[in-house]
Motif scaffolding. Structure first.
Motif, PDB file in Angstrom:
ATOM      1  N   SER A   1      -1.055  11.152   7.515  1.00 15.59           N
ATOM      2  CA  SER A   1      -0.283  11.435   8.741  1.00 15.59           C
ATOM      3  C   SER A   1      -0.162  10.215   9.647  1.00 15.59           C
ATOM      4  O   SER A   1      -0.315  10.308  10.860  1.00 15.59           O
ATOM      5  CB  SER A   1      -0.925  12.598   9.515  1.00 15.59           C
ATOM      6  OG  SER A   1      -1.007  13.759   8.726  1.00 15.59           O
ATOM      7  N   LYS A   2       0.127   9.070   9.060  1.00 19.01           N
ATOM      8  CA  LYS A   2       0.217   7.845   9.841  1.00 19.01           C
ATOM      9  C   LYS A   2       1.593   7.195   9.807  1.00 19.01           C
ATOM     10  O   LYS A   2       1.886   6.347  10.648  1.00 19.01           O
ATOM     11  CB  LYS A   2      -0.824   6.834   9.327  1.00 19.01           C
ATOM     12  CG  LYS A   2      -2.263   7.199   9.640  1.00 19.01           C
ATOM     13  CD  LYS A   2      -2.551   7.066  11.134  1.00 19.01           C
ATOM     14  CE  LYS A   2      -4.001   7.374  11.447  1.00 19.01           C
ATOM     15  NZ  LYS A   2      -4.294   7.205  12.892  1.00 19.01           N
ATOM     16  N   VAL A   3       2.414   7.549   8.851  1.00 19.54           N
ATOM     17  CA  VAL A   3       3.693   6.865   8.671  1.00 19.54           C
ATOM     18  C   VAL A   3       4.821   7.765   9.175  1.00 19.54           C
ATOM     19  O   VAL A   3       4.889   8.941   8.801  1.00 19.54           O
ATOM     20  CB  VAL A   3       3.910   6.516   7.181  1.00 19.54           C
ATOM     21  CG1 VAL A   3       5.246   5.818   6.979  1.00 19.54           C
ATOM     22  CG2 VAL A   3       2.770   5.629   6.688  1.00 19.54           C
ATOM     23  N   PRO A   4       5.720   7.260  10.024  1.00 16.34           N
ATOM     24  CA  PRO A   4       6.820   8.086  10.536  1.00 16.34           C
ATOM     25  C   PRO A   4       7.760   8.521   9.422  1.00 16.34           C
ATOM     26  O   PRO A   4       7.988   7.780   8.457  1.00 16.34           O
ATOM     27  CB  PRO A   4       7.527   7.156  11.533  1.00 16.34           C
ATOM     28  CG  PRO A   4       7.093   5.780  11.160  1.00 16.34           C
ATOM     29  CD  PRO A   4       5.724   5.900  10.588  1.00 16.34           C
ATOM     30  N   PRO A   5       8.324   9.716   9.535  1.00 17.05           N
ATOM     31  CA  PRO A   5       9.141  10.274   8.438  1.00 17.05           C
ATOM     32  C   PRO A   5      10.336   9.418   8.052  1.00 17.05           C
ATOM     33  O   PRO A   5      10.721   9.397   6.880  1.00 17.05           O
ATOM     34  CB  PRO A   5       9.595  11.629   9.003  1.00 17.05           C
ATOM     35  CG  PRO A   5       8.564  11.980  10.024  1.00 17.05           C
ATOM     36  CD  PRO A   5       8.129  10.683  10.622  1.00 17.05           C
TER      37      PRO A   5
ATOM     38  N   HIS B   1       5.008   1.352  -3.222  1.00 18.04           N
ATOM     39  CA  HIS B   1       4.789   2.621  -2.520  1.00 18.04           C
ATOM     40  C   HIS B   1       3.651   2.558  -1.511  1.00 18.04           C
ATOM     41  O   HIS B   1       3.468   3.500  -0.734  1.00 18.04           O
ATOM     42  CB  HIS B   1       4.527   3.741  -3.536  1.00 18.04           C
ATOM     43  CG  HIS B   1       5.684   4.021  -4.432  1.00 18.04           C
ATOM     44  ND1 HIS B   1       5.779   3.501  -5.706  1.00 18.04           N
ATOM     45  CD2 HIS B   1       6.813   4.760  -4.242  1.00 18.04           C
ATOM     46  CE1 HIS B   1       6.904   3.922  -6.260  1.00 18.04           C
ATOM     47  NE2 HIS B   1       7.553   4.664  -5.406  1.00 18.04           N
ATOM     48  N   THR B   2       2.889   1.484  -1.507  1.00 17.24           N
ATOM     49  CA  THR B   2       1.795   1.346  -0.537  1.00 17.24           C
ATOM     50  C   THR B   2       2.226   0.566   0.704  1.00 17.24           C
ATOM     51  O   THR B   2       1.528   0.589   1.719  1.00 17.24           O
ATOM     52  CB  THR B   2       0.586   0.631  -1.165  1.00 17.24           C
ATOM     53  OG1 THR B   2       0.886  -0.757  -1.368  1.00 17.24           O
ATOM     54  CG2 THR B   2       0.227   1.249  -2.509  1.00 17.24           C
ATOM     55  N   LEU B   3       3.355  -0.127   0.638  1.00 17.95           N
ATOM     56  CA  LEU B   3       3.760  -0.991   1.744  1.00 17.95           C
ATOM     57  C   LEU B   3       3.976  -0.237   3.061  1.00 17.95           C
ATOM     58  O   LEU B   3       3.539  -0.726   4.124  1.00 17.95           O
ATOM     59  CB  LEU B   3       5.024  -1.766   1.360  1.00 17.95           C
ATOM     60  CG  LEU B   3       4.836  -2.870   0.317  1.00 17.95           C
ATOM     61  CD1 LEU B   3       6.181  -3.443  -0.113  1.00 17.95           C
ATOM     62  CD2 LEU B   3       3.941  -3.978   0.866  1.00 17.95           C
ATOM     63  N   PRO B   4       4.635   0.926   3.077  1.00 14.43           N
ATOM     64  CA  PRO B   4       4.777   1.629   4.362  1.00 14.43           C
ATOM     65  C   PRO B   4       3.438   1.953   5.011  1.00 14.43           C
ATOM     66  O   PRO B   4       3.290   1.823   6.234  1.00 14.43           O
ATOM     67  CB  PRO B   4       5.544   2.902   3.975  1.00 14.43           C
ATOM     68  CG  PRO B   4       6.316   2.520   2.759  1.00 14.43           C
ATOM     69  CD  PRO B   4       5.411   1.598   2.005  1.00 14.43           C
ATOM     70  N   TYR B   5       2.466   2.343   4.211  1.00 20.60           N
ATOM     71  CA  TYR B   5       1.156   2.635   4.788  1.00 20.60           C
ATOM     72  C   TYR B   5       0.528   1.374   5.372  1.00 20.60           C
ATOM     73  O   TYR B   5      -0.007   1.390   6.482  1.00 20.60           O
ATOM     74  CB  TYR B   5       0.235   3.233   3.726  1.00 20.60           C
ATOM     75  CG  TYR B   5      -1.102   3.676   4.294  1.00 20.60           C
ATOM     76  CD1 TYR B   5      -1.264   4.960   4.803  1.00 20.60           C
ATOM     77  CD2 TYR B   5      -2.176   2.798   4.349  1.00 20.60           C
ATOM     78  CE1 TYR B   5      -2.471   5.351   5.351  1.00 20.60           C
ATOM     79  CE2 TYR B   5      -3.388   3.177   4.898  1.00 20.60           C
ATOM     80  CZ  TYR B   5      -3.532   4.461   5.389  1.00 20.60           C
ATOM     81  OH  TYR B   5      -4.722   4.844   5.946  1.00 20.60           O
ATOM     82  N   LEU B   6       0.572   0.280   4.618  1.00 20.80           N
ATOM     83  CA  LEU B   6      -0.035  -0.962   5.093  1.00 20.80           C
ATOM     84  C   LEU B   6       0.615  -1.460   6.382  1.00 20.80           C
ATOM     85  O   LEU B   6      -0.032  -2.102   7.211  1.00 20.80           O
ATOM     86  CB  LEU B   6       0.065  -2.038   4.016  1.00 20.80           C
ATOM     87  CG  LEU B   6      -0.708  -1.760   2.716  1.00 20.80           C
ATOM     88  CD1 LEU B   6      -0.379  -2.808   1.662  1.00 20.80           C
ATOM     89  CD2 LEU B   6      -2.209  -1.712   2.971  1.00 20.80           C
ATOM     90  N   LEU B   7       1.888  -1.158   6.574  1.00 22.33           N
ATOM     91  CA  LEU B   7       2.606  -1.636   7.757  1.00 22.33           C
ATOM     92  C   LEU B   7       2.493  -0.687   8.938  1.00 22.33           C
ATOM     93  O   LEU B   7       2.477  -1.129  10.089  1.00 22.33           O
ATOM     94  CB  LEU B   7       4.085  -1.854   7.415  1.00 22.33           C
ATOM     95  CG  LEU B   7       4.415  -3.155   6.682  1.00 22.33           C
ATOM     96  CD1 LEU B   7       5.818  -3.097   6.105  1.00 22.33           C
ATOM     97  CD2 LEU B   7       4.260  -4.350   7.620  1.00 22.33           C
TER      98      LEU B   7
END
Length: 382
Positions: free
Chosen positions: A91-95, A310-316
């Motif tokens: 629940s950390k990345v905006p939709p 697929h991990t880049l949005p989370y890392l950013l």
């Protein structure tokens, strides 16, 4: 071109299957090792062979090209579901970011549906293992993690993070059974090859010193080829990789106030007993571990994009630094996508890729972490 690439992929599986059917294992000593890998003579671990044998038979011995593409299209959708389940729990990345993950990467779609590489298979199994870790099914998660490694060993980039999590939760003795699951599965899957030629199988399947071709590199195009191929450059990258992993483990992941050697103790005997890992703690350690390995890879080829796309949005977005706005994050994603879609790679595209990686690494280091320092209760004075 895509059809030709697919046909070549399927013929690889066909050749390996014919060797096994004839009782001749495709090992280096038998001269058939090229059937399990690339033109440079390396092979993949045994799981790759089993997966592509199944693909070979599912596609009428490699002749039903649309069926193979449909299978990988389903694999693509399954991978997205597994990734979305991980992101839902954090629940950390905006939709709105998920639109870019689904629709904005031509290169990833090509890797899955047109090229049929084994990298997507390995990553799908990896994301399944992470979902199991998040469900606290550590044994089953380690089993799936080992399966992913058996398809392609790039998954080992997640291994330092996984080891840290296992030691955090179980200590050294408690982590041993989980590590034994990983090792035992590799032995079982590779048993036909290990019985025939153990040295050949291990040296080819897990060849950490394999030389890459400069013509295919995505990340080091701006270097002279002589430096790219030099062993000292490879050792420097390895040293930087291990050093940064150690720094993250000491300063960003381990935050209890005790020595990191306390992770070897039984959790009940530590001064600060560990709390159950939150989804963000688990995911941040695993994704960061893999990303550090990507940053210091000796070479990245085009199919390697799925190793961390697929991990880049989370890392950013999951660990945001104040100075990194939504617009800047989108710009970083766009430049990374542009770098991976530039063929052949150029000095500019490679430099841009490293710049984006550096921005992500910097914000991972400076941003608030999911492992806050534990506050020791003060002793009462009598």
């Amino acid at each position: 071109m895509a059809t030709a690439g697919l046909a070549r992929t399927l013929s690889t599986a066909a050749g390996a299957t014919l060797h096994i059917a004839g009782g001749l294992l495709p090992l280096p000593s038998r001269g058939g090792h090229h059937l399990l890998g690339h033109s440079q003579g390396g092979i993949y671990p045994a799981g790759f062979l089993y997966v592509f044998m199944g693909l070979y038979y599912a596609t009428d011995r490699g002749t039903d090209i649309p069926m193979a593409q449909n299978i990988f299209a389903v694999l693509y959708l399954v991978t997205l579901v597994l990734v979305f389940l991980i992101y839902h729990q954090t629940s950390k990345v905006p939709p709105f970011v998920f639109f870019f993950m689904c629709c904005a990467s031509y290169r990833v779609h090509s890797i899955f549906v047109l090229r049929l590489f084994n990298d997507p298979v390995a990553m799908a199994l990896l994301f399944l293992s992470i979902n199991l870790f998040l469900a606290h099914s550590w044994s089953w998660g380690c089993c799936c993690f080992s399966l992913a490694v058996s398809v392609k060993m790039n998954v080992l980039l997640f291994a330092p993070g996984l080891l840290f999590l296992l030691l955090t939760q179980f200590g050294f003795r408690g982590a041993l059974p989980k590590l034994a699951i990983c090792a035992a599965l590799q032995v079982v899957l590779g048993l036909p090859f290990l019985l025939e030629n153990p040295i050949g199988y291990l040296s080819r399947s897990f060849d950490l010193g394999r030389q890459f071709l400069f013509q295919w590199t995505v990340n080091w195009r701006f270097l002279p080829e002589a430096i790219f191929l030099h062993r000292a450059f490879h050792l420097a990258l390895l040293a930087a990789h291990l050093s940064l992993l150690l720094l993250f483990a000491l300063c960003r992941w381990h935050r209890t106030g005790e020595s990191i050697l306390s992770l070897l103790k039984d959790p009940s005997k530590r001064k600060v007993p560990p709390q159950p890992l939150t989804p963000n703690q688990t995911v941040s350690v695993l994704f960061t571990s893999n990303f550090i390995g990507i940053c210091f890879s000796r070479s990245l080829h085009y199919q390697f994009y799925v190793w961390y796309f697929h991990t880049l949005p989370y890392l950013l977005w999951a660990m945001p630094a104040r100075w990194l706005t939504h617009l800047l994050r989108l710009l970083v994603l766009g430049l990374i996508e542009l770098s991976w879609n530039t063929y052949p790679s150029t000095s500019f595209s490679s430099a841009a890729l490293h710049l984006c990686h550096a921005v992500i690494l910097l914000q991972l280091w400076l941003s608030p972490q999911f492992f806050p320092k534990s506050i020791q209760p003060s002793r009462k004075t009598h």
